[in-house]
Design an enzyme around this catalytic site. Structure first.
Site, PDB file in Angstrom:
ATOM      1  N   ASP A  32       0.855  -1.189   0.000  1.00  0.00           N
ATOM      2  CA  ASP A  32       0.000   0.000   0.000  1.00  0.00           C
ATOM      3  C   ASP A  32       0.891   1.240   0.000  1.00  0.00           C
ATOM      4  OD1 ASP A  32      -3.199   0.569   1.084  1.00  0.00           O
ATOM      5  OD2 ASP A  32      -1.743   2.212   1.146  1.00  0.00           O
ATOM      6  N   ASN A  86     -12.919  -2.651   2.679  1.00  0.00           N
ATOM      7  CA  ASN A  86     -13.810  -1.510   2.864  1.00  0.00           C
ATOM      8  C   ASN A  86     -14.781  -1.462   1.687  1.00  0.00           C
ATOM      9  OD1 ASN A  86     -12.470  -0.617   5.218  1.00  0.00           O
ATOM     10  ND2 ASN A  86     -10.895   0.371   3.979  1.00  0.00           N
ATOM     11  N   GLY A  92     -14.916   3.754   4.303  1.00  0.00           N
ATOM     12  CA  GLY A  92     -13.495   4.029   4.074  1.00  0.00           C
ATOM     13  C   GLY A  92     -12.979   3.644   2.708  1.00  0.00           C
ATOM     14  N   HIS A  99     -10.545  -4.611  -3.278  1.00  0.00           N
ATOM     15  CA  HIS A  99      -9.204  -4.983  -2.797  1.00  0.00           C
ATOM     16  C   HIS A  99      -9.288  -5.410  -1.345  1.00  0.00           C
ATOM     17  CE1 HIS A  99      -9.855  -0.658  -2.306  1.00  0.00           C
ATOM     18  NE2 HIS A  99      -9.206  -0.762  -1.156  1.00  0.00           N
TER      19      HIS A  99
HETATM   20  P1  DGP Z   1      -9.463   1.843   0.565  1.00  0.00           P
HETATM   21  O1  DGP Z   1      -9.420   3.113   1.353  1.00  0.00           O
HETATM   22  O2  DGP Z   1      -9.959   0.637   1.342  1.00  0.00           O
HETATM   23  O3  DGP Z   1     -10.212   2.040  -0.753  1.00  0.00           O
HETATM   24  O4  DGP Z   1      -7.954   1.504   0.209  1.00  0.00           O
HETATM   25  C1  DGP Z   1      -7.271   2.053  -0.883  1.00  0.00           C
HETATM   26  C2  DGP Z   1      -5.821   1.932  -0.581  1.00  0.00           C
HETATM   27  O5  DGP Z   1      -5.101   2.010  -1.785  1.00  0.00           O
HETATM   28  C3  DGP Z   1      -5.258   3.039   0.314  1.00  0.00           C
HETATM   29  O6  DGP Z   1      -4.771   2.456   1.523  1.00  0.00           O
HETATM   30  C4  DGP Z   1      -4.134   3.656  -0.484  1.00  0.00           C
HETATM   31  C5  DGP Z   1      -3.887   2.660  -1.568  1.00  0.00           C
HETATM   32  N1  DGP Z   1      -3.518   3.230  -2.843  1.00  0.00           N
HETATM   33  C6  DGP Z   1      -4.204   4.160  -3.542  1.00  0.00           C
HETATM   34  N2  DGP Z   1      -3.585   4.436  -4.697  1.00  0.00           N
HETATM   35  C7  DGP Z   1      -2.471   3.639  -4.730  1.00  0.00           C
HETATM   36  C8  DGP Z   1      -1.431   3.465  -5.681  1.00  0.00           C
HETATM   37  O7  DGP Z   1      -1.378   4.093  -6.736  1.00  0.00           O
HETATM   38  N3  DGP Z   1      -0.460   2.563  -5.361  1.00  0.00           N
HETATM   39  C9  DGP Z   1      -0.491   1.847  -4.196  1.00  0.00           C
HETATM   40  N4  DGP Z   1       0.519   0.997  -3.990  1.00  0.00           N
HETATM   41  N5  DGP Z   1      -1.470   1.978  -3.285  1.00  0.00           N
HETATM   42  C10 DGP Z   1      -2.447   2.876  -3.551  1.00  0.00           C
END
Ligand code: DGP
Length: 113
Positions: A32, A86, A92, A99
């Site tokens: 993340d 989420n 959230g 995911h």
């Molecule tokens: P949620 O809030 O449950 O929709 O989680 C989305 C997650 O995705 C958040 O923790 C940040 C992560 N995230 C968003 N954009 C990117 C990205 O471009 N690369 C990576 N590695 N993570 C990302």
């Protein structure tokens, strides 16, 4: 099916270069970008589903959970980790490609905020 405006579709297809922790024909996992714990990975299907509510493939659901197990094992946190999905903005969800979060490496409180 993929969604050309979806950042996770671009990650899964390799259009956005990302180091994968795991990669199968059905899903990929990677770190993340905004970690909430010392280890914080995401498992995403290659196919686009906006949320858990749209994920209508039970076999794929099982594979994503397997991805969570195996990713936790690869990260060395398989004894203690949390898996989170989420669904919806108020819960959230910020990226609308389903995911699973896998978090570990520190004590995790309950209930979550
Ligand atoms: P949620 O809030 O449950 O929709 O989680 C989305 C997650 O995705 C958040 O923790 C940040 C992560 N995230 C968003 N954009 C990117 C990205 O471009 N690369 C990576 N590695 N993570 C990302």
């Amino acid at each position: 099916m993929t969604n050309k405006n979806c950042i996770f579709c671009k990650i899964a297809s390799g259009e956005i270069k990302t180091d994968f922790i795991m990669e199968t024909e059905d899903y990929v996992s990677f770190n993340d970008v905004n970690p909430q714990a010392p280890w914080h990975a995401l498992i995403i299907p290659r196919e686009h589903f906006s949320s858990l509510n749209d994920l209508n493939n039970i076999e794929l659901m099982g594979k994503l959970l397997e991805g969570a197990q195996k990713t936790a094992e690869k990260l060395g946190i398989k004894e203690n980790y949390r898996t989170v999905i989420n669904t919806g903005r108020e819960a959230g969800q910020t990226v609308f490609h389903v995911h699973l979060h896998v978090l570990g490496g520190r004590p995790l409180n309950w209930p979550p905020g």
